[in-house]
Design a protein around this motif. Structure first.
Motif, PDB file in Angstrom:
ATOM      1  N   PRO A   1       1.025  -1.461   0.018  1.00  0.00           N
ATOM      2  CA  PRO A   1      -0.137   0.090   0.107  1.00  0.00           C
ATOM      3  C   PRO A   1       0.665   1.330  -0.075  1.00  0.00           C
ATOM      4  N   ALA A   2       0.377   2.231  -1.011  1.00  0.00           N
ATOM      5  CA  ALA A   2       0.700   3.912  -1.092  1.00  0.00           C
ATOM      6  C   ALA A   2       0.849   3.982   0.457  1.00  0.00           C
ATOM      7  N   ALA A   3       1.107   4.165   1.868  1.00  0.00           N
ATOM      8  CA  ALA A   3       0.995   4.719   2.469  1.00  0.00           C
ATOM      9  C   ALA A   3       1.707   4.001   4.068  1.00  0.00           C
ATOM     10  N   LEU A   4       2.093   2.923   3.618  1.00  0.00           N
ATOM     11  CA  LEU A   4       2.770   1.697   4.035  1.00  0.00           C
ATOM     12  C   LEU A   4       4.739   1.564   3.768  1.00  0.00           C
TER      13      LEU A   4
ATOM     14  N   ARG B   1      -4.968  -5.972  -0.897  1.00  0.00           N
ATOM     15  CA  ARG B   1      -6.561  -5.321  -0.778  1.00  0.00           C
ATOM     16  C   ARG B   1      -6.069  -3.658  -0.951  1.00  0.00           C
ATOM     17  N   LEU B   2      -5.445  -3.439   0.180  1.00  0.00           N
ATOM     18  CA  LEU B   2      -5.164  -1.957   0.848  1.00  0.00           C
ATOM     19  C   LEU B   2      -4.515  -0.755  -0.493  1.00  0.00           C
ATOM     20  N   ALA B   3      -3.871  -1.686  -0.868  1.00  0.00           N
ATOM     21  CA  ALA B   3      -3.224  -1.110  -1.917  1.00  0.00           C
ATOM     22  C   ALA B   3      -4.080  -0.185  -3.048  1.00  0.00           C
TER      23      ALA B   3
ATOM     24  N   GLN C   1      -7.015   1.125   9.354  1.00  0.00           N
ATOM     25  CA  GLN C   1      -7.499   0.129   8.089  1.00  0.00           C
ATOM     26  C   GLN C   1      -6.531  -1.070   8.825  1.00  0.00           C
ATOM     27  N   TYR C   2      -5.398   0.095   9.505  1.00  0.00           N
ATOM     28  CA  TYR C   2      -4.557  -1.314   9.670  1.00  0.00           C
ATOM     29  C   TYR C   2      -4.687  -2.649  10.657  1.00  0.00           C
ATOM     30  N   HIS C   3      -5.741  -2.546  11.173  1.00  0.00           N
ATOM     31  CA  HIS C   3      -6.178  -3.336  12.440  1.00  0.00           C
ATOM     32  C   HIS C   3      -5.869  -4.516  11.659  1.00  0.00           C
TER      33      HIS C   3
END
Ligand code: ADP
Ligand code: DP6
Length: 462
Positions: free
Chosen positions: A281-284, A335-337, A346-348
């Protein structure tokens, strides 16, 4: 007249096996492998020969290290045994046996033999080869080497030690080396209609040839995930059946050349590479931490496999759960990506999946008597997981005492906080006689791309 050979360079990335260690040794399971943005590069160039002088040899140098020079003679053998390679004395102090580099020698033998089968009536010209590695592969601090006629220092650093004294960080140096070395040789000696790295077939040939030579040099252990990620980049990797390689005659024996060509070009390979299944995912991002204490992968692998052999139903249960957890982890990242934006809330699911997988890894470790996630690493991972911006972490690959990998928010302040917190992290003795040393963050992150051709300007000054 033959066209003159043009200098060619190729590079391959480092690897980290985030999920699927041990399971991936069996084709029934797979591994989530990320490539990392540290590369090993190989440059092959023609040798300038004076008119009338006919030398035939290949000189390989790894100029960032002391005395890292290997000179080889080569010739074709009778009975289709391929090209044999002999290390020559390089005229300085070290003896040949002290300076042997089996990964280079084997990669050269396999690549030249394959090239010769495709160009049977051509002489293999002499060449000069340089190997250059990024800092992250070694914990020895490198020093910049200034460029002649320029103020810009080279991207590659001088390590000021011999290769044998270099401390590896465990990122897969031999796999990236063998694969980039093989790619650069194929690109240098073969015309593009016979081998082209930008085509699926070019990558398939590179993968098969590098797997064959790396496996031979390494003694046929390992699933080959490191070579797969060096070629294809980040992927979900299912290994080839070990029988694919076991039928290959030894180099230098009758029919080695034809058997190698059939193996490399043929369809015996049942490797399965799923690139689209792996996303970040872009934020990770990933953060790798080097723990100053080592573990020996082959011994750990032998013990885990022996436990599985002797306790099949228990092992199958743990492996089935772990496999399901590994697939779920890859799917959740993908999915998150695909989400337009991600927020920490959303990371739970990711956190839970990581925790569940770690429990199963500890269970496998306890049952097999192998310290895959030993208590020291459990404490370290638990500690890191409490830091702001850290989603979670695992022991990568075979586990043990030498590294951890964290999944974190891709923000400078998060990485800075991890570095700062680890400076004062107190390591306690767990009573097993093993005390992990300093924990440092390696300057590296995931990348998706595998092997590629490079611009020669990158190597100026070396
Ligand atoms: N820069 C380099 N130049 C030449 N050979 C290298 C280089 N880096 C690694 N190697 C070879 O790879 C070997 C290390 O491989 P391996 O033990 O598989 O390490 P890793 O865990 O990094 O894959 C070294 O002993 C050496 O033969
Ligand atoms: C156990 C394994 O599944 C994973 C080992 O991964 P590491 O990254 O620990 O490997 P090395 O670089 O060889 O030390 C064995 C394998 O798949 O080859």
């Amino acid at each position: 007249m033959e066209t003159p050979l043009k200098p060619t360079a190729a590079s391959c990335p480092a690897k980290v096996l985030v999920a699927g260690g041990y399971l991936v040794l069996d084709r029934g399971y797979n591994a989530l492998v990320f490539s990392l943005d540290a590369r090993i590069h190989t440059v092959v160039e023609p040798v300038q020969v004076k008119a009338g002088v006919d030398i035939s040899g290949i000189v390989v140098r790894s100029p960032q290290f002391h005395d890292a020079i290997w000179e080889y003679g080569y010739r074709s053998q009778a009975e289709d045994a391929g090209i044999s390679v002999t290390q020559l004395s390089v005229g300085h102090e070290q003896s040949i046996s002290a300076s042997k580099n089996p990964f280079i020698e084997t990669a050269l033998t396999y690549a030249l033999t394959y090239i010769w089968t495709l160009l049977p009536n051509q002489r293999i010209a002499s060449s000069s080869i340089r190997i250059l590695a990024d800092q992250a592969y070694y914990s020895n601090p490198g020093e910049p080497r200034p460029l002649n006629n320029s103020t810009e220092p080279s991207h590659f650093l001088d390590f000021n030690v011999s290769l044998k004294d270099a401390h590896k960080t465990g990122l897969g140096s031999s796999a990236a080396l063998v694969t980039s070395f093989t790619a650069a040789l194929l690109g240098f000696y073969l015309p593009s209609e016979k081998w082209d790295i930008t085509t699926p077939n070019g990558l398939r040939v590179l993968h098969n040839l590098a797997q064959a030579s790396h496996s031979h040099a390494q003694g046929k252990v390992g699933s080959g995930f490191d070579i797969a990620s060096a070629v294809y980049g980040s992927c979900l990797y299912t290994r080839f059946s070990p029988s694919v390689l076991s039928a290959l005659p030894a180099p230098g024996t009758r029919s080695f050349a034809r058997a190698l060509q059939h193996l490399v070009d043929g369809d015996a390979w049942d490797t399965h590479i799923q690139k689209a299944a792996v996303k970040m995912p872009a934020a990770l991002r990933l953060v790798m931490c080097d723990v100053d204490c080592g573990s020996q992968t082959p011994g750990m692998v032998r013990k885990v496999l022996a436990w599985r052999e002797d306790n099949r139903s228990e092992a199958d249960r743990i492996w089935a759960d772990l496999h399901a957890g590994n697939q779920a982890l890859a799917a959740e990242l993908a999915r998150l990506a695909a989400e337009p934006a991600c927020a920490p809330a959303q990371y739970h699911v990711l956190k839970t999946l990581i925790d569940e997988n770690r429990k199963l890894i500890r269970l496998m470790g306890e049952a097999s008597g192998v310290p895959i996630e030993p208590p020291q690493q459990t404490k370290l991972l638990d500690y890191c997981s409490t830091l702001d911006g850290v989603v979670g972490g695992v022991v990568p690959g075979a586990g043990g005492y030498d590294a951890i990998v964290l999944l974190v928010e891709d923000k400078e302040e998060v990485v800075a906080r991890i570095k700062e917190s680890l400076k004062s992290y107190k390591v306690e003795d767990e009573g097993d006689g093993i005390k992990i040393g300093k924990v440092g963050v390696i300057g590296i992150r995931e990348e998706m791309e595998g092997a590629r051709i490079e611009d020669l300007a990158l190597y100026a000054g070396w």
